[in-house]
Design a protein around this motif. Structure first.
Motif, PDB file in Angstrom:
ATOM      1  N   GLN A 224       0.837  -1.206   0.000  1.00  0.00           N
ATOM      2  CA  GLN A 224       0.000   0.000   0.000  1.00  0.00           C
ATOM      3  C   GLN A 224       0.871   1.254   0.000  1.00  0.00           C
ATOM      4  N   ILE A 225       1.977   1.220   0.728  1.00  0.00           N
ATOM      5  CA  ILE A 225       2.868   2.381   0.786  1.00  0.00           C
ATOM      6  C   ILE A 225       3.525   2.638  -0.567  1.00  0.00           C
ATOM      7  N   VAL A 226       4.083   1.588  -1.180  1.00  0.00           N
ATOM      8  CA  VAL A 226       4.766   1.790  -2.465  1.00  0.00           C
ATOM      9  C   VAL A 226       3.762   2.135  -3.569  1.00  0.00           C
ATOM     10  N   ASP A 227       2.528   1.652  -3.449  1.00  0.00           N
ATOM     11  CA  ASP A 227       1.497   1.997  -4.430  1.00  0.00           C
ATOM     12  C   ASP A 227       1.143   3.479  -4.349  1.00  0.00           C
ATOM     13  N   VAL A 228       1.059   4.006  -3.127  1.00  0.00           N
ATOM     14  CA  VAL A 228       0.734   5.426  -2.953  1.00  0.00           C
ATOM     15  C   VAL A 228       1.863   6.305  -3.485  1.00  0.00           C
ATOM     16  N   LEU A 229       3.102   5.891  -3.265  1.00  0.00           N
ATOM     17  CA  LEU A 229       4.235   6.641  -3.814  1.00  0.00           C
ATOM     18  C   LEU A 229       4.204   6.617  -5.344  1.00  0.00           C
ATOM     19  N   GLU A 230       3.777   5.507  -5.911  1.00  0.00           N
ATOM     20  CA  GLU A 230       3.634   5.420  -7.372  1.00  0.00           C
ATOM     21  C   GLU A 230       2.521   6.353  -7.856  1.00  0.00           C
ATOM     22  N   GLU A 231       1.455   6.463  -7.082  1.00  0.00           N
ATOM     23  CA  GLU A 231       0.382   7.389  -7.448  1.00  0.00           C
ATOM     24  C   GLU A 231       0.878   8.832  -7.432  1.00  0.00           C
ATOM     25  N   ALA A 232       1.782   9.140  -6.507  1.00  0.00           N
ATOM     26  CA  ALA A 232       2.366  10.484  -6.475  1.00  0.00           C
ATOM     27  C   ALA A 232       3.156  10.758  -7.744  1.00  0.00           C
ATOM     28  N   ALA A 233       3.917   9.761  -8.202  1.00  0.00           N
ATOM     29  CA  ALA A 233       4.671   9.915  -9.453  1.00  0.00           C
ATOM     30  C   ALA A 233       3.729  10.128 -10.630  1.00  0.00           C
ATOM     31  N   ASP A 234       2.625   9.369 -10.654  1.00  0.00           N
ATOM     32  CA  ASP A 234       1.622   9.544 -11.715  1.00  0.00           C
ATOM     33  C   ASP A 234       1.036  10.958 -11.675  1.00  0.00           C
ATOM     34  N   ALA A 235       0.817  11.469 -10.456  1.00  0.00           N
ATOM     35  CA  ALA A 235       0.221  12.799 -10.304  1.00  0.00           C
ATOM     36  C   ALA A 235       1.152  13.886 -10.841  1.00  0.00           C
ATOM     37  N   PHE A 236       2.460  13.712 -10.657  1.00  0.00           N
ATOM     38  CA  PHE A 236       3.410  14.660 -11.245  1.00  0.00           C
ATOM     39  C   PHE A 236       3.285  14.668 -12.768  1.00  0.00           C
ATOM     40  N   GLU A 237       3.115  13.485 -13.353  1.00  0.00           N
ATOM     41  CA  GLU A 237       2.955  13.403 -14.804  1.00  0.00           C
ATOM     42  C   GLU A 237       1.669  14.090 -15.246  1.00  0.00           C
ATOM     43  N   HIS A 238       0.603  13.953 -14.465  1.00  0.00           N
ATOM     44  CA  HIS A 238      -0.655  14.614 -14.805  1.00  0.00           C
ATOM     45  C   HIS A 238      -0.475  16.131 -14.836  1.00  0.00           C
ATOM     46  N   VAL A 239       0.275  16.660 -13.859  1.00  0.00           N
ATOM     47  CA  VAL A 239       0.560  18.098 -13.840  1.00  0.00           C
ATOM     48  C   VAL A 239       1.330  18.497 -15.097  1.00  0.00           C
ATOM     49  N   ALA A 240       2.366  17.736 -15.427  1.00  0.00           N
ATOM     50  CA  ALA A 240       3.178  18.047 -16.606  1.00  0.00           C
ATOM     51  C   ALA A 240       2.346  18.001 -17.881  1.00  0.00           C
ATOM     52  N   ASN A 241       1.446  17.030 -17.968  1.00  0.00           N
ATOM     53  CA  ASN A 241       0.592  16.925 -19.158  1.00  0.00           C
ATOM     54  C   ASN A 241      -0.359  18.114 -19.265  1.00  0.00           C
ATOM     55  N   THR A 242      -0.863  18.578 -18.124  1.00  0.00           N
ATOM     56  CA  THR A 242      -1.748  19.741 -18.131  1.00  0.00           C
ATOM     57  C   THR A 242      -0.989  20.996 -18.533  1.00  0.00           C
ATOM     58  N   VAL A 243       0.242  21.141 -18.031  1.00  0.00           N
ATOM     59  CA  VAL A 243       1.067  22.282 -18.417  1.00  0.00           C
ATOM     60  C   VAL A 243       1.319  22.255 -19.930  1.00  0.00           C
ATOM     61  N   GLU A 244       1.577  21.079 -20.465  1.00  0.00           N
ATOM     62  CA  GLU A 244       1.786  20.958 -21.916  1.00  0.00           C
ATOM     63  C   GLU A 244       0.524  21.372 -22.674  1.00  0.00           C
ATOM     64  N   THR A 245      -0.630  20.936 -22.190  1.00  0.00           N
ATOM     65  CA  THR A 245      -1.901  21.302 -22.827  1.00  0.00           C
ATOM     66  C   THR A 245      -2.098  22.809 -22.819  1.00  0.00           C
ATOM     67  N   ILE A 246      -1.806  23.451 -21.679  1.00  0.00           N
ATOM     68  CA  ILE A 246      -1.935  24.900 -21.573  1.00  0.00           C
ATOM     69  C   ILE A 246      -1.002  25.600 -22.546  1.00  0.00           C
ATOM     70  N   ALA A 247       0.248  25.137 -22.597  1.00  0.00           N
ATOM     71  CA  ALA A 247       1.244  25.763 -23.480  1.00  0.00           C
ATOM     72  C   ALA A 247       0.840  25.657 -24.942  1.00  0.00           C
ATOM     73  N   VAL A 248       0.304  24.504 -25.316  1.00  0.00           N
ATOM     74  CA  VAL A 248      -0.137  24.319 -26.708  1.00  0.00           C
ATOM     75  C   VAL A 248      -1.293  25.267 -27.037  1.00  0.00           C
ATOM     76  N   LYS A 249      -2.236  25.387 -26.115  1.00  0.00           N
ATOM     77  CA  LYS A 249      -3.371  26.283 -26.340  1.00  0.00           C
ATOM     78  C   LYS A 249      -2.935  27.730 -26.457  1.00  0.00           C
ATOM     79  N   GLU A 250      -1.925  28.105 -25.680  1.00  0.00           N
ATOM     80  CA  GLU A 250      -1.496  29.500 -25.632  1.00  0.00           C
ATOM     81  C   GLU A 250      -0.484  29.862 -26.699  1.00  0.00           C
ATOM     82  N   SER A 251      -0.009  28.863 -27.444  1.00  0.00           N
ATOM     83  CA  SER A 251       1.020  29.138 -28.463  1.00  0.00           C
ATOM     84  C   SER A 251       0.423  29.723 -29.742  1.00  0.00           C
TER      85      SER A 251
END
Length: 206
Positions: free
Chosen positions: A179-206
């Motif tokens: 359960q602990i290592v799974d939650v840490l993996e979810e944190a890593a996934d969440a960082f990727e979600h942030v990065a993907n959203t930033v990419e989406t914003i940048a594309v829209k604003e370009s």
């Protein structure tokens, strides 16, 4: 970048930066957890809980500003998504620390330190990237690197699971540690979600 004739509410940039800086604080507390004794872990968990509450406050401030702003720097749904995803990261990190304390884990399995190192690096990159939302510059390397780190985190997670199921741990310990290592993996996934959203914003604003 698209030219705008209308003024924009710019306080969002500062609030996103503050939220990301708080995540760096959380990642440092995760690093402190490694090798800490039980008493120190309890104290770290208290500080992590305070950091998570600060993250909640930052998220609510963004939502409040969003609801009261007529003109926003980029799409409202993207502001909402970015704020929520930053909050998710902090929630997962706080949950991991809390589980270590609640389950009274004596020793974390080898490989967890690699998970946490990946999260710490992703936190640094995210905090560095948030101020660049003002100009939408120097962001490409950020989302590419965070995606690479998430792939690395996936590999570390799979190796940890293989280690946990190799028969050296009893069933109850496996459940706790997984359960602990799974939650840490979810944190890593969440960082990727942030990065993907930033990419989406940048594309829209370009």
């Amino acid at each position: 970048m698209r030219f705008r004739l209308t003024p924009r509410e710019t306080s969002f940039y500062d609030m996103f930066a503050a939220s990301a800086d708080n995540i760096v604080t959380g990642s440092k507390l995760l690093m402190e957890l490694l090798g800490a004794d039980s008493a120190t872990r309890t104290e770290i968990a208290e500080r992590m809980r305070a950091a998570e509450h600060a993250g909640d406050d930052a998220t609510h401030a963004i939502f409040h500003q969003l609801n009261s702003s007529f003109i926003t720097p980029f799409d409202r749904e993207d502001i909402y998504s970015l704020a929520s995803q930053l909050d998710d990261i902090m929630d997962f990190m706080e949950e991991a620390v809390d589980l270590v304390v609640l389950y009274q884990v004596e020793e974390l399995p080898k490989g967890v330190e690699q998970q946490i190192e990946v999260l710490a690096r992703a936190a640094e990159l995210t905090a560095k990237a948030m101020p660049n939302l003002r100009t939408m510059t120097d962001l490409t390397e950020y989302w590419i690197e965070v995606n690479r780190l998430e792939n690395q985190a996936d590999q570390i997670h799979r190796k940890l699971l293989a280690h946990l199921f190799n028969g050296k741990y009893d069933a109850m310990e496996v459940l706790k540690l997984k359960q602990i290592v799974d939650v840490l993996e979810e944190a890593a996934d969440a960082f990727e979600h942030v990065a993907n959203t930033v990419e989406t914003i940048a594309v829209k604003e370009s």
